[in-house]
Design a protein around this motif. Structure first.
Motif, PDB file in Angstrom:
ATOM      1  N   GLY A  78      -0.401  10.124   9.547  1.00  0.00           N
ATOM      2  CA  GLY A  78       0.298   9.525   9.609  1.00  0.00           C
ATOM      3  C   GLY A  78       0.990   7.796  10.750  1.00  0.00           C
ATOM      4  N   TYR A  79      -0.059   7.372  10.951  1.00  0.00           N
ATOM      5  CA  TYR A  79       0.507   5.572  11.486  1.00  0.00           C
ATOM      6  C   TYR A  79       0.774   4.388  10.465  1.00  0.00           C
ATOM      7  CZ  TYR A  79       0.718   7.256  16.024  1.00  0.00           C
ATOM      8  OH  TYR A  79       0.810   7.789  17.595  1.00  0.00           O
ATOM      9  N   VAL A  80      -0.551   5.034   9.204  1.00  0.00           N
ATOM     10  CA  VAL A  80      -0.832   4.233   7.959  1.00  0.00           C
ATOM     11  C   VAL A  80       0.389   4.442   7.379  1.00  0.00           C
ATOM     12  CG1 VAL A  80      -2.027   4.588   5.629  1.00  0.00           C
ATOM     13  CG2 VAL A  80      -3.033   4.569   7.983  1.00  0.00           C
ATOM     14  N   VAL A  81       0.828   6.229   7.028  1.00  0.00           N
ATOM     15  CA  VAL A  81       2.203   6.664   6.517  1.00  0.00           C
ATOM     16  C   VAL A  81       3.247   5.667   6.622  1.00  0.00           C
ATOM     17  CG1 VAL A  81       3.861   8.291   5.817  1.00  0.00           C
ATOM     18  CG2 VAL A  81       1.144   8.308   5.301  1.00  0.00           C
ATOM     19  N   ASP A  82       3.477   5.187   8.124  1.00  0.00           N
ATOM     20  CA  ASP A  82       4.553   4.950   8.688  1.00  0.00           C
ATOM     21  C   ASP A  82       4.436   3.165   8.420  1.00  0.00           C
ATOM     22  OD1 ASP A  82       6.089   7.065  10.054  1.00  0.00           O
ATOM     23  OD2 ASP A  82       4.483   6.266  11.523  1.00  0.00           O
ATOM     24  N   GLU A  83       2.878   2.444   7.792  1.00  0.00           N
ATOM     25  CA  GLU A  83       2.926   1.364   8.188  1.00  0.00           C
ATOM     26  C   GLU A  83       3.668   1.045   6.290  1.00  0.00           C
ATOM     27  OE1 GLU A  83       2.224  -2.946   8.325  1.00  0.00           O
ATOM     28  OE2 GLU A  83       2.726  -1.313   9.544  1.00  0.00           O
ATOM     29  N   LEU A  84       2.891   2.203   5.527  1.00  0.00           N
ATOM     30  CA  LEU A  84       3.121   1.740   3.799  1.00  0.00           C
ATOM     31  C   LEU A  84       4.639   1.808   4.026  1.00  0.00           C
ATOM     32  CD1 LEU A  84       0.101   3.807   2.777  1.00  0.00           C
ATOM     33  CD2 LEU A  84       0.385   1.515   3.254  1.00  0.00           C
ATOM     34  N   LYS A  85       5.562   2.857   4.327  1.00  0.00           N
ATOM     35  CA  LYS A  85       6.746   2.871   4.187  1.00  0.00           C
ATOM     36  C   LYS A  85       7.262   1.562   4.857  1.00  0.00           C
ATOM     37  CE  LYS A  85       7.230   7.820   5.438  1.00  0.00           C
ATOM     38  NZ  LYS A  85       7.882   9.078   5.797  1.00  0.00           N
ATOM     39  N   LYS A  86       6.786   0.625   5.445  1.00  0.00           N
ATOM     40  CA  LYS A  86       7.467  -0.426   5.594  1.00  0.00           C
ATOM     41  C   LYS A  86       7.169  -1.546   4.241  1.00  0.00           C
ATOM     42  CE  LYS A  86       6.538   0.519  10.808  1.00  0.00           C
ATOM     43  NZ  LYS A  86       6.705  -0.553  12.050  1.00  0.00           N
ATOM     44  N   ARG A  87       6.435  -0.865   3.787  1.00  0.00           N
ATOM     45  CA  ARG A  87       6.221  -2.511   2.502  1.00  0.00           C
ATOM     46  C   ARG A  87       6.295  -1.798   1.539  1.00  0.00           C
ATOM     47  NH1 ARG A  87      -0.577  -2.129   4.636  1.00  0.00           N
ATOM     48  NH2 ARG A  87      -0.298  -3.519   3.184  1.00  0.00           N
ATOM     49  N   THR A  88       6.576  -0.579   1.795  1.00  0.00           N
ATOM     50  CA  THR A  88       6.822  -0.325  -0.280  1.00  0.00           C
ATOM     51  C   THR A  88       8.325   0.542  -0.194  1.00  0.00           C
ATOM     52  OG1 THR A  88       5.838   1.399  -1.915  1.00  0.00           O
ATOM     53  CG2 THR A  88       5.727   1.956   0.789  1.00  0.00           C
ATOM     54  N   ASN A  89       9.324   0.293  -1.499  1.00  0.00           N
ATOM     55  CA  ASN A  89      10.237   1.485  -1.761  1.00  0.00           C
ATOM     56  C   ASN A  89      10.469   2.603  -2.341  1.00  0.00           C
ATOM     57  OD1 ASN A  89      12.345  -0.437  -0.520  1.00  0.00           O
ATOM     58  ND2 ASN A  89      11.822  -1.899  -2.179  1.00  0.00           N
ATOM     59  N   GLN A  90       9.093   2.509  -2.866  1.00  0.00           N
ATOM     60  CA  GLN A  90       8.188   4.366  -3.196  1.00  0.00           C
ATOM     61  C   GLN A  90       8.582   5.115  -2.247  1.00  0.00           C
ATOM     62  OE1 GLN A  90       4.570   2.553  -5.887  1.00  0.00           O
ATOM     63  NE2 GLN A  90       5.114   4.412  -6.759  1.00  0.00           N
ATOM     64  N   HIS A  91       8.546   6.153  -2.732  1.00  0.00           N
ATOM     65  CA  HIS A  91       8.540   7.778  -1.559  1.00  0.00           C
ATOM     66  C   HIS A  91       7.701   7.266  -1.424  1.00  0.00           C
ATOM     67  CE1 HIS A  91       9.552  11.614   0.236  1.00  0.00           C
ATOM     68  NE2 HIS A  91       8.486  11.955  -0.586  1.00  0.00           N
ATOM     69  N   VAL A  92       6.536   8.045   0.014  1.00  0.00           N
ATOM     70  CA  VAL A  92       5.500   8.325   0.215  1.00  0.00           C
ATOM     71  C   VAL A  92       5.456   9.451   0.760  1.00  0.00           C
ATOM     72  CG1 VAL A  92       3.504   7.725   1.713  1.00  0.00           C
ATOM     73  CG2 VAL A  92       5.114   5.594   1.162  1.00  0.00           C
ATOM     74  N   GLN A  93       4.499  10.427   0.105  1.00  0.00           N
ATOM     75  CA  GLN A  93       4.161  11.891   0.085  1.00  0.00           C
ATOM     76  C   GLN A  93       2.515  11.538   0.650  1.00  0.00           C
ATOM     77  OE1 GLN A  93       5.092  13.459  -3.612  1.00  0.00           O
ATOM     78  NE2 GLN A  93       3.642  14.228  -3.907  1.00  0.00           N
ATOM     79  N   PHE A  94       2.059  12.622   1.673  1.00  0.00           N
ATOM     80  CA  PHE A  94       0.938  13.136   1.587  1.00  0.00           C
ATOM     81  C   PHE A  94       0.404  14.534   2.018  1.00  0.00           C
ATOM     82  CE2 PHE A  94       1.576  12.656   6.012  1.00  0.00           C
ATOM     83  CZ  PHE A  94       0.978  12.846   6.451  1.00  0.00           C
TER      84      PHE A  94
END
Length: 263
Positions: A78-94
């Motif tokens: 969850g923390y990895v996903v949170d960080e990636l959401k800050k760095r990309t405009n893409q939708h992040v799904q896991f």
């Protein structure tokens, strides 16, 4: 103070230590091996079909990847996903395919399932924890730190880890794989030096296996828990707590480099 009273105090302390250790072992066995043997299909935590513009992350492994011990339910993933959401405009799904109590042999079986392979094939990134249950064996390792037995277990784990990486790469040859290495939750016990040496040995062996494969990164976590380990452990004294998972997640995220298409 009389020798008799001193003797009674020593006896009580020793008995308390033994009971605490037994309780810890029972807790580990309950948390790990019951669920690993009873769950046949992995629980998934996102949509099954990847969106065309999404950054897809698939998580594999054991209770650490499930986030056991984090009261927020996020875990390091969850923390990895949170960080990636800050760095990309893409939708992040896991998709979280991890199973509590899973050992490397069970992960091998899981990786042969068609649905799991389909998820992996679509993944842009793969996160993984495995090995803690192979090493500690429900607390059995705390009872017996025999070098001969642990070497046998390590050799078996190394072979199975190689098979795991091969299966992943057969299905998906491009996605970076972040294998999160082991930490030692027991380094503050009387045999802490011995268990720490074993964990470091297993981590080194795993890193050597990972080095044989393109874009499989062995992420160190041992140092994150080496000092003041109890500050980062859940009440079961094995799994990380919220802060422990956050530290792992930050470490993993710091190693992820997004391509221009993913930013």
């Amino acid at each position: 103070m009389s020798k008799r009273i001193i003797g009674m105090i020593v006896t009580i302390c020793a008995a308390t230590t033994v009971l605490w250790t037994i309780g810890l072992i029972v807790t580990i066995q309950d948390q790990f091996f019951y669920e690993a043997s009873s769950i046949k299909q992995p629980k998934q935590t996102t949509a099954n079909t990847k969106k065309n513009d999404a950054l897809s992350i698939v998580a594999l492994g054991d209770s650490l990847t499930r986030g056991t011990g984090d009261e927020t339910g996020k875990g390091y993933v969850g923390y990895v996903v949170d960080e990636l959401k800050k760095r990309t405009n893409q939708h992040v799904q896991f998709t979280n395919l991890a199973i509590k109590g899973q050992r490397s042999a069970q992960l091998i079986s899981q990786l042969k399932q068609k649905e799991v392979q389909r998820q992996l094939k679509e993944a842009d990134m793969i996160l993984m924890t495995i090995g803690g249950n192979d090493l500690f064996r429900g607390g059995e390792a705390l009872r017996d730190l025999s070098t001969t037995q642990l070497e046998k277990e390590k050799e078996k784990f190394v072979q199975q880890l190689r098979t795991i990486f091969q299966l992943v790469r057969t299905v998906n040859n491009d996605a970076p794989v972040f294998y999160i290495a082991l930490y030692n939750p027991f380094n503050d016990l009387d045999n802490g030096k011995e268990t720490s040496a074993v964990v470091r040995s297993w981590n080194y062996a795993a890193s050597e296996v990972a080095a044989d494969y393109q874009s499989i990164i062995c992420v160190p976590t041992y140092d994150l828990f080496e000092l003041q380990v109890n500050d980062y452990l859940y009440t079961d004294k094995f799994h990380p707590n919220k802060e422990g998972y956050k530290r792992i997640g930050e470490r993993v995220a710091s190693l992820i480099t997004l391509t221009k298409g993913e930013e």
